[in-house]
Design an enzyme around this catalytic site. Structure first.
Site, PDB file in Angstrom:
ATOM      1  N   ASP A 191     -24.315 -27.319  30.114  1.00  0.00           N
ATOM      2  CA  ASP A 191     -25.713 -27.379  29.713  1.00  0.00           C
ATOM      3  C   ASP A 191     -26.020 -26.155  28.859  1.00  0.00           C
ATOM      4  OD1 ASP A 191     -25.704 -29.499  31.402  1.00  0.00           O
ATOM      5  OD2 ASP A 191     -27.281 -28.781  32.729  1.00  0.00           O
ATOM      6  N   HIS A 267     -17.009 -27.298  31.756  1.00  0.00           N
ATOM      7  CA  HIS A 267     -15.958 -28.298  31.885  1.00  0.00           C
ATOM      8  C   HIS A 267     -15.129 -28.355  30.612  1.00  0.00           C
ATOM      9  CE1 HIS A 267     -18.026 -30.308  35.450  1.00  0.00           C
ATOM     10  NE2 HIS A 267     -18.953 -29.492  34.979  1.00  0.00           N
ATOM     11  N   SER A 378     -24.913 -17.581  30.368  1.00  0.00           N
ATOM     12  CA  SER A 378     -24.123 -16.839  29.397  1.00  0.00           C
ATOM     13  C   SER A 378     -23.908 -17.694  28.153  1.00  0.00           C
ATOM     14  CB  SER A 378     -22.793 -16.412  30.017  1.00  0.00           C
ATOM     15  OG  SER A 378     -22.145 -15.497  29.175  1.00  0.00           O
TER      16      SER A 378
END
Length: 409
Positions: A191, A267, A378
């Site tokens: 995200d 991912h 981050s």
């Protein structure tokens, strides 16, 4: 004659004596008032050899102390920066393009002097402290309200389930919350917000529009050709040509910023094989979009973990960039990785190869497979090789979620 001079001299002597006594009395009075006024003010004293010397009053010294001066100047500078940001936002609303104002070397050096690595380690320890059962809901609810967290997507919605802040940051999502797009070859690994994307030109990559960083400084020197799955197309040339392994291909990049309220795991963005890991123990400055517009080569200053390998079109890399309070970067299949460790010094890097005699290919990753996690928000930077007809399905500044398409052929 003597009898007449004696009384005159005596009267003159008495007048002089009286005038002198009056003058001395006046001086003593003035001195007394001065000393009394000094006693009302606190004074400091220090010794030089055998002499005791009084300094200026404490009220004056307070104004000269470094802490108040630092607070005043720091507050003034922060206020000025906020005004500059407000003015930029107003001009952007009018459709005017604002050229970036980059930080000077002294500003970057001053920021890097802040012990962000130590503070981040302390924050990590604090996050691991188990909260009392009655305190969990108020603490997590405040965080949810502040950063707009959607707990309906979490695999476990009950806030009492998370024993500490670290578990809450690393919460998992429901399987149906992030469907992985199967139509496009590259998906978003997390995200976040798209800061920039496009082709890499002249070995310079844009972290945001108008602010670049060196590709070689970011990834570090190219590993030896013996460790590559196949030799580069151009043995000698620019750093970009060393990464592009197939003739006719281009080099692309995409920068995704993870805010504190975003899903913190990342991912695999495609089907690829990870052959090498490089860890840069750098600074831990903030990587929010405002800082990315202000500090040139911000991502090159910060601690980061660079995973490199190959996919069906050639070179592929994913870099997890650390930030303030994000000293902990975890790669699930790499147990030897320890980020924000005091044993590593800034300005260095350490390599690890996943290619061994037993495993000559590396670590295979499937699109959408769990790869790693941050301790807080981050940045992730993708740099990869693809044919010239590769197209991004993005807009700069847009919000994106893990599993959504980044681009395809």
């Amino acid at each position: 004659m003597a009898t007449s001079v004696g009384p005159r001299c005596l009267r003159l002597l008495r007048g002089v004596t009286s005038w002198r006594n009056s003058l001395l009395h006046h001086e003593n009075t003035v001195l007394s008032h001065f000393l009394q006024s000094l006693r009302k003010l606190p004074v400091r004293a220090f010794y030089t050899n055998a002499r005791r010397v009084h300094t200026a009053p404490a009220r004056t010294l307070f104004l000269l102390r470094p802490l108040p001066i630092l607070l005043v100047t720091g507050s003034g500078y922060a206020g000025y920066r906020q005004y500059e940001k407000y003015r930029e936002r107003e001009l952007e609303k009018l459709g005017l393009e604002i050229p970036p104002k980059l930080a000077g070397p002294w500003e970057v050096a001053l920021y890097k002097s802040v012990p962000t690595r130590l503070l981040s380690r302390a924050w990590g320890r604090l996050n691991q402290v188990e909260l009392p059962h009655w305190l969990r809901r108020p603490v997590y609810s405040l965080y949810i309200w502040t950063f707009g967290v959607n707990m309906k997507e979490a695999a476990v919605e009950d806030l009492h389930h998370y024993r500490n802040l670290s578990e809450f940051f690393r919460r998992k999502l429901k399987p149906q919350a992030r469907p992985v797009c199967g139509l496009h070859s590259v998906i978003s690994p997390s995200d976040g917000k798209i800061l920039n994307f496009g082709q890499v030109k002249n070995c310079e990559v844009e972290q945001v529009k108008g602010v670049t960083y060196s590709l070689e400084s970011f990834l570090g020197p190219r590993i030896s050709t013996e460790d590559l799955p196949f030799p580069p197309a151009t043995p000698c040339g620019s750093f970009r040509n060393q990464l592009v392994t197939r003739e006719g291909n281009e080099l692309y990049h995409c920068v995704i910023y993870l805010a504190p309220g975003d899903y913190h795991c990342f991912h695999s963005p495609t089907d690829w094989t990870v052959s090498h890991r490089r860890h840069f123990p750098g600074s831990l400055m903030s990587v929010n979009p405002g800082m990315a517009r202000w500090i040139k080569e911000l991502f090159c200053h910060n601690e980061r973990v660079v995973l490199t390998g190959d996919w069906k079109h050639g070179f592929f890399s994913l870099t997890a960039v650390g930030a303030t309070n994000v000293g902990s970067i975890r790669i699930y299949f790499d147990r030897d990785l320890h980020t924000n460790s005091p044993r590593y010094s800034k300005g260095s890097y350490n390599d690890f190869s996943f290619v061994t005699h037993a495993n000559k290919e590396g670590i295979p990753m499937r699109k959408g497979e769990h790869l790693g996690e941050f301790n807080l928000g981050s940045t992730i930077v993708l740099i990869f090789e693809a044919p010239k007809d590769f197209n991004f399905k993005l807009k700069a500044g847009q919000k994106i979620r893990f599993g959504e398409a980044l681009g395809s052929l």
